[in-house]
Scaffold this active site. Structure first.
Site, short mmCIF file in Angstrom:
data_model
loop_
_atom_site.label_atom_id
_atom_site.label_comp_id
_atom_site.label_asym_id
_atom_site.label_seq_id
_atom_site.Cartn_x
_atom_site.Cartn_y
_atom_site.Cartn_z
N GLY A 42 0.81 -1.21 0.00
CA GLY A 42 0.00 0.00 0.00
C GLY A 42 0.84 1.26 0.00
N ARG A 43 1.87 1.31 0.85
CA ARG A 43 2.69 2.52 0.98
C ARG A 43 3.66 2.69 -0.19
NH1 ARG A 43 3.30 -1.23 4.78
NH2 ARG A 43 5.27 -2.38 4.94
N HIS A 94 9.12 29.00 12.39
CA HIS A 94 8.31 29.89 13.24
C HIS A 94 7.45 29.09 14.20
CE1 HIS A 94 9.55 33.20 10.60
NE2 HIS A 94 9.43 32.30 9.64
N LYS A 130 -7.69 -2.25 14.57
CA LYS A 130 -8.95 -2.33 13.83
C LYS A 130 -9.94 -3.23 14.56
CE LYS A 130 -6.58 -1.61 9.44
NZ LYS A 130 -6.14 -2.20 8.16
O1 F6P Z 1 -4.04 -0.23 8.19
C1 F6P Z 1 -2.89 0.08 7.48
C2 F6P Z 1 -3.18 -0.07 6.00
O2 F6P Z 1 -3.42 -1.40 5.68
C3 F6P Z 1 -2.05 0.47 5.16
O3 F6P Z 1 -0.99 -0.44 5.04
C4 F6P Z 1 -2.77 0.75 3.88
O4 F6P Z 1 -2.04 1.62 3.03
C5 F6P Z 1 -4.05 1.39 4.41
O5 F6P Z 1 -4.33 0.68 5.62
C6 F6P Z 1 -5.23 1.33 3.46
O6 F6P Z 1 -5.47 -0.01 3.14
P1 F6P Z 1 -6.41 -0.32 1.87
O7 F6P Z 1 -5.72 0.28 0.66
O8 F6P Z 1 -6.49 -1.81 1.82
O9 F6P Z 1 -7.74 0.33 2.11
#
Ligand code: F6P
Length: 526
Positions: A250-251, A367, A495
């Site tokens: 994802g990242r 600042h 979660k």
């Molecule tokens: O909870 C973390 C995470 O899984 C991240 O790694 C990811 O980028 C984000 O939540 C969103 O996840 P998704 O793209 O599956 O909605």
């Protein structure tokens, strides 16, 4: 931990810790600490490192097999052991042709590009003025950063609005003054089970149905996910679902269809320039020997500063308004990749792993929090990111921006002695005990290091190269720390608890919990 080479790193670290940084930084030859890479140059000459320290880190890289791990990455071999996956974000920039999984990704990318072109040309049956991008984390931060960085490269295209938080005020703000009839809603979720995104997707569908009616609403929806079946079940039309590969984290995913809103808004030319910039950084990381490999050497410095010298955090100061989201983006990239304690390498960890990463945009930080950076009692590894074309053509203001960035770095290193402060006061006619006392408060210790990443420009190619630099640096640092930079088992627990507490707040029995949580729930329920 059984990494033989780490002992020497600790020896170098205690030597360096006893050396005044100002002395170390006034090097006869700084060339070995100015590192070239595509579209940018990295200056680490103000950091508490020297040739011997870097040599010790190179030995750690050798013992960790970093070169072989880099080859594994670009051969699409398993580098994410706990999820038994390769990591294929680099393939989204053109690498890896001929590898079946990558050829399939490229076919999907072509579909997304065709849709982007169609949407831009009004081919969806309505004039497209706004894209409402719904996603969170890696499905949000990269697109936001790139939108800020590149939006003026194609101001003729539609605008992108973002909604990420479950707080409905985020969605409300994102939809203020936009017309559903000219909006495409893009729901981006790799898992397609993220609660915040599901909540905003529902608000978006209701918003479209309310204004356009059921029949028309679906023509204003599209979805990006590695779970297309879930996207279909939600109600996206099959030809509006754009898959992303499970092997793209994802990242690390902005280059995939997670970036579809960017492709539509910016157009194919700008999008391909962005990918091209990342691709040349990939080539550098893949082929440069570790002695000249800039992402790898930045990773070595990260491990030396944060683990060997024990500096707990990194402050990222982006001296460019268009890069104001860079600290937020790097927080997820680096802290979700390397904020771990489970060793992935048989030799174990070498010590504490990733630092906290935070920061802001320059010159605003000057600042607000720079006072602590200059006179506070906390250490931070400070990183300036600036561009030689600062000021977007306004020479004087661009010069002021760069002058501030360079001045902060110089001031952190040089400091100001009480004697210097006294002579400054004397020049204002202030002498005697009162001046001496004031000078004591004006003293700045200095000897505070920093790295400066200086982009050639903020053109799409440079932005692509910069983000790829940080992706590879993060991967290499994970390998040096001995961890897996590609999984994220620490995000699931929150979660599950949130779901339980949601039920408790709705009136269900909260069950056995700590007294503080129980009180908060009972108080919020009232
Ligand atoms: O909870 C973390 C995470 O899984 C991240 O790694 C990811 O980028 C984000 O939540 C969103 O996840 P998704 O793209 O599956 O909605």
């Amino acid at each position: 931990m059984t990494l033989a080479s780490w002992k020497q790193v600790e020896t170098e670290a205690s030597r360096i810790a006893g050396t005044e940084l100002r002395t170390l930084a006034n090097r006869a030859d700084i060339a070995p600490f100015i590192w070239a890479a595509p579209h940018l140059e990295v200056d680490v000459a103000k950091q508490p490192i020297d040739a011997a320290a870097m040599a010790a880190m190179q030995a750690v890289a050798a013992e960790r097999g970093l070169e072989a791990k880099i080859a594994d990455l670009f051969a699409a071999r398993i580098v994410n052991a706990s999820e038994n996956r390769p990591a294929l974000h680099w393939a989204l920039r053109g690498g890896g042709k001929g590898i079946p999984a990558i050829d399939a990704m490229n076919r999907e990318a072509a579909k997304a590009a065709a849709f982007a072109d169609l949407a831009r040309k009004g081919g969806l049956g309505f004039p497209l003025k706004t894209i409402l991008h719904i996603g969170i984390g890696g499905s949000d931060l990269g697109p936001r950063l790139m939108w800020d960085a590149l939006r003026d490269y194609n101001s003729a295209g539609p605008e992108i609005r973002f909604a990420a938080n479950v707080d409905p005020e985020d969605f409300a703000e994102a939809t203020t003054h936009i017309d559903p009839a000219t909006t495409l809603v893009l729901v981006v979720s790799k898992s397609f089970k993220t609660p915040e995104t599901a909540s905003n997707a529902q608000l978006a569908r209701e918003w479209l149905v309310k204004h356009l009616g059921e029949a028309q609403a679906n023509n204003h929806l599209a979805a990006v996910s590695s779970a297309p079946d879930k996207a279909k079940a939600w109600g996206a039309a099959e030809d509006r679902i754009f898959p992303m590969d499970e092997a793209v984290g994802g990242r690390y995913s902005v280059w995939s269809s997670v970036g579809l809103s960017l492709q539509i808004a910016l157009g194919a030319d700008v999008w391909n320039r962005l990918l091209a910039g990342a691709a040349v950084m990939d080539e550098h990381f893949r082929t440069a020997p570790l002695s000249a490999n800039t992402p790898a050497r930045l990773a070595m410095i990260d491990v030396f500063l944060h683990t060997a010298l024990g500096i707990p955090n990194r402050t990222v100061l982006a001296y460019a308004h268009r890069l104001r989201k860079l600290p937020d983006f790097l927080q997820q990239l680096e802290m979700e990749s390397n904020g771990k304690s489970a060793a992935d390498d048989a030799a174990g960890l070498v010590g504490r792993t990733a630092p906290m990463v935070w920061g802001s945009v320059g010159t605003l930080g000057q600042h607000s929090f720079h006072q602590l950076l200059h006179q506070g009692m906390r250490e931070s590894a400070i990183e300036f990111v600036a561009s030689r074309d600062a000021g977007a053509g306004d020479t004087a203001r661009g010069r002021a921006l760069l002058a501030n960035a360079f001045a902060q770095a110089e001031g952190l290193l040089a400091g100001r002695s009480a004697a210097e402060a006294e002579s400054q006061l004397a020049a204002q006619g202030k002498t005697g005990p009162a001046a001496k006392e004031q000078a004591r408060h004006m003293h700045m210790p200095g000897n505070r290091g920093s790295t400066t990443v200086l982009l050639d420009t903020t053109a799409p190619e440079s932005i692509g190269a910069l983000i790829a630099l940080y992706e590879h640096r993060t991967f290499a640092a994970g390998i040096l720390w001995g961890i897996n930079p590609f999984d994220q088992w620490g995000v699931e627990r929150g979660k599950v608890l949130a779901e339980e507490l949601d039920n408790a707040l709705a009136g269900a029995d909260p069950g056995k919990r700590d007294p503080s949580t129980l009180r908060l729930v009972s108080r919020a329920k009232r």
